[in-house]
Design an enzyme around this catalytic site. Structure first.
Site, PDB file in Angstrom:
ATOM      1  N   ASP A   1       6.442  -4.954  13.054  1.00 22.12           N
ATOM      2  CA  ASP A   1       5.069  -5.371  12.748  1.00 22.12           C
ATOM      3  C   ASP A   1       4.811  -6.656  13.522  1.00 22.12           C
ATOM      4  O   ASP A   1       5.699  -7.508  13.610  1.00 22.12           O
ATOM      5  CB  ASP A   1       4.933  -5.621  11.226  1.00 22.12           C
TER       6      ASP A   1
ATOM      7  N   ASP B   1       2.954   3.889   9.837  1.00 19.28           N
ATOM      8  CA  ASP B   1       2.025   3.323   8.860  1.00 19.28           C
ATOM      9  C   ASP B   1       1.432   2.021   9.405  1.00 19.28           C
ATOM     10  O   ASP B   1       1.277   1.042   8.688  1.00 19.28           O
ATOM     11  CB  ASP B   1       2.755   3.082   7.529  1.00 19.28           C
TER      12      ASP B   1
ATOM     13  N   HIS C   1      -4.770   1.920  11.787  1.00 16.02           N
ATOM     14  CA  HIS C   1      -5.343   3.250  11.619  1.00 16.02           C
ATOM     15  C   HIS C   1      -6.577   3.491  12.480  1.00 16.02           C
ATOM     16  O   HIS C   1      -7.461   4.251  12.106  1.00 16.02           O
ATOM     17  CB  HIS C   1      -5.660   3.499  10.141  1.00 16.02           C
TER      18      HIS C   1
ATOM     19  N   GLY D   1       4.796  -0.805  10.768  1.00 15.36           N
ATOM     20  CA  GLY D   1       3.884  -1.334   9.743  1.00 15.36           C
ATOM     21  C   GLY D   1       4.621  -1.866   8.538  1.00 15.36           C
ATOM     22  O   GLY D   1       4.609  -1.256   7.466  1.00 15.36           O
TER      23      GLY D   1
ATOM     24  N   ARG E   1      -1.256   5.812  19.911  1.00 12.88           N
ATOM     25  CA  ARG E   1      -0.267   5.061  20.687  1.00 12.88           C
ATOM     26  C   ARG E   1       1.070   5.011  19.947  1.00 12.88           C
ATOM     27  O   ARG E   1       2.133   5.131  20.558  1.00 12.88           O
ATOM     28  CB  ARG E   1      -0.806   3.643  20.929  1.00 12.88           C
TER      29      ARG E   1
ATOM     30  N   ASP F   1      -1.183   7.919   4.890  1.00 14.55           N
ATOM     31  CA  ASP F   1      -2.649   7.842   4.842  1.00 14.55           C
ATOM     32  C   ASP F   1      -3.316   9.001   5.573  1.00 14.55           C
ATOM     33  O   ASP F   1      -4.318   8.821   6.263  1.00 14.55           O
ATOM     34  CB  ASP F   1      -3.135   6.484   5.388  1.00 14.55           C
TER      35      ASP F   1
ATOM     36  N   PHE G   1       0.820  -1.207   0.000  1.00 19.51           N
ATOM     37  CA  PHE G   1       0.000   0.000   0.000  1.00 19.51           C
ATOM     38  C   PHE G   1       0.860   1.266   0.000  1.00 19.51           C
ATOM     39  O   PHE G   1       0.808   2.058   0.937  1.00 19.51           O
ATOM     40  CB  PHE G   1      -0.920   0.000   1.225  1.00 19.51           C
TER      41      PHE G   1
HETATM   42  N1  SAH Z   1       3.753  -0.074   5.029  1.00 21.73           N
HETATM   43  C1  SAH Z   1       2.996  -1.146   4.381  1.00 21.73           C
HETATM   44  C2  SAH Z   1       1.539  -1.194   4.784  1.00 21.73           C
HETATM   45  C3  SAH Z   1       1.316  -1.361   6.270  1.00 21.73           C
HETATM   46  S1  SAH Z   1      -0.294  -2.015   6.631  1.00 21.73           S
HETATM   47  C4  SAH Z   1       3.160  -1.092   2.842  1.00 21.73           C
HETATM   48  O1  SAH Z   1       3.995  -0.387   2.334  1.00 21.73           O
HETATM   49  O2  SAH Z   1       2.447  -1.784   2.129  1.00 21.73           O
HETATM   50  C5  SAH Z   1      -0.307  -1.873   8.386  1.00 21.73           C
HETATM   51  C6  SAH Z   1       0.507  -2.911   9.124  1.00 21.73           C
HETATM   52  O3  SAH Z   1       0.554  -2.516  10.496  1.00 21.73           O
HETATM   53  C7  SAH Z   1      -0.060  -4.330   9.108  1.00 21.73           C
HETATM   54  O4  SAH Z   1       0.884  -5.220   8.549  1.00 21.73           O
HETATM   55  C8  SAH Z   1      -0.326  -4.658  10.598  1.00 21.73           C
HETATM   56  O5  SAH Z   1      -0.007  -5.992  10.970  1.00 21.73           O
HETATM   57  C9  SAH Z   1       0.578  -3.666  11.293  1.00 21.73           C
HETATM   58  N2  SAH Z   1       0.155  -3.307  12.659  1.00 21.73           N
HETATM   59  C10 SAH Z   1      -1.065  -2.900  13.062  1.00 21.73           C
HETATM   60  N3  SAH Z   1      -1.074  -2.615  14.389  1.00 21.73           N
HETATM   61  C11 SAH Z   1       0.200  -2.862  14.842  1.00 21.73           C
HETATM   62  C12 SAH Z   1       0.839  -2.782  16.124  1.00 21.73           C
HETATM   63  N4  SAH Z   1       0.182  -2.365  17.216  1.00 21.73           N
HETATM   64  N5  SAH Z   1       2.143  -3.128  16.199  1.00 21.73           N
HETATM   65  C13 SAH Z   1       2.811  -3.559  15.111  1.00 21.73           C
HETATM   66  N6  SAH Z   1       2.272  -3.646  13.881  1.00 21.73           N
HETATM   67  C14 SAH Z   1       0.973  -3.307  13.741  1.00 21.73           C
HETATM   68 MG    MG Z   2      -0.307   3.285   4.539  1.00 26.58          MG
END
Ligand code: SAH
Ligand code: MG
Length: 214
Positions: free
Chosen positions: A72, A142, A145, A47, A152, A171, A22
């Site tokens: 992640d 990232d 959301h 992320g 946090r 985003d 994404f």
């Molecule tokens: N940067 C990526 C998209 C990230 S999607 C790209 O380029 O495509 C968001 C990611 O955040 C997901 O993989 C999800 O597992 C992770 N995520 C969500 N909450 C989280 C948390 N509390 N700690 C670690 N990772 C988290």
């Molecule tokens: Mg994103």
């Protein structure tokens, strides 16, 4: 060598553009350029997903002679879960019954030849933040959301950003018609704190530079 002569790794930019995930190419490139221009120190991403944005950051890390650390839990965000908009059934580990993006992430990074510059951490971002102490050159948020988790991420990671370091938030949609508001709200919180100067962003990517200590 002057910093203006250091250039992004083209092979990694190409691999990033082709990877699943994404991050539009123009935003990824802007992210990589911001990382290239950031002060010394590691780059940290919250992320990783399947490694797409990680590769854009790796293109900068390779040029800087540094590392990108990406965290992640690899269980996916709310929108990746079964029944939600971005669910991919192929990402579910049948033995565990949960999403697991770690194998795909590793494949992306290995095939791009970026294993030497990428440090991957499997953890909840906020738990890892509590163990971290190195000042960051660039922090890229990232992750999830929801308002609660976006806030946090901001609260647990920005204390680790170096003076003059860059806070990148993805985003960010000022108009609710374009997308969820949690990233926009943390962007506003950061900007309204008075601690940052806004740099030129791209698409939904916002770039803020923490004021240097005077
Ligand atoms: N940067 C990526 C998209 C990230 S999607 C790209 O380029 O495509 C968001 C990611 O955040 C997901 O993989 C999800 O597992 C992770 N995520 C969500 N909450 C989280 C948390 N509390 N700690 C670690 N990772 C988290
Ligand atoms: Mg994103």
């Amino acid at each position: 060598m002057l910093s203006s002569q250091i250039v992004l790794d083209q092979g990694l930019l190409t691999a990033a553009a082709e990877a699943e995930g994404f991050m539009p190419a123009d935003e990824g490139r802007a992210l990589a350029e911001a990382a290239l221009a950031a002060p010394p120190g590691p780059i940290l991403e919250v992320g990783s997903y399947l490694g797409k944005s990680t590769l854009y950051l790796a293109a900068a890390a390779r040029a800087r002679g540094g590392k990108v650390v990406t965290v992640d839990h690899h269980r996916g965000s709310e929108e990746h879960q079964p029944g939600w908009e971005y669910h991919d059934p192929g990402l579910v580990d049948p033995a565990v019954g949960k999403i697991d993006t770690l194998p795909g992430f590793r494949r992306t990074i290995a095939l791009a030849g970026a294993e030497d510059v990428v440090v991957a951490v499997v953890a909840r971002a906020e738990e890892f933040a509590a163990l971290w102490s190195t000042p960051l050159a660039l922090l890229f948020l990232d992750g999830s959301h929801t308002d609660e988790s976006a806030r946090r991420d901001l609260d647990s990671w920005t204390p680790h950003l170096a003076a003059g370091g860059v806070l990148a938030i993805h985003d960010v949609f000022p108009d609710p018609a374009d997308g969820g508001q949690a990233p926009y709200r943390i962007y506003r919180t950061a900007l309204d704190s008075g601690d940052y100067t806004e740099l030129t962003g791209r698409g939904s990517l916002r770039l803020l530079r923490r004021h240097p200590v005077s």
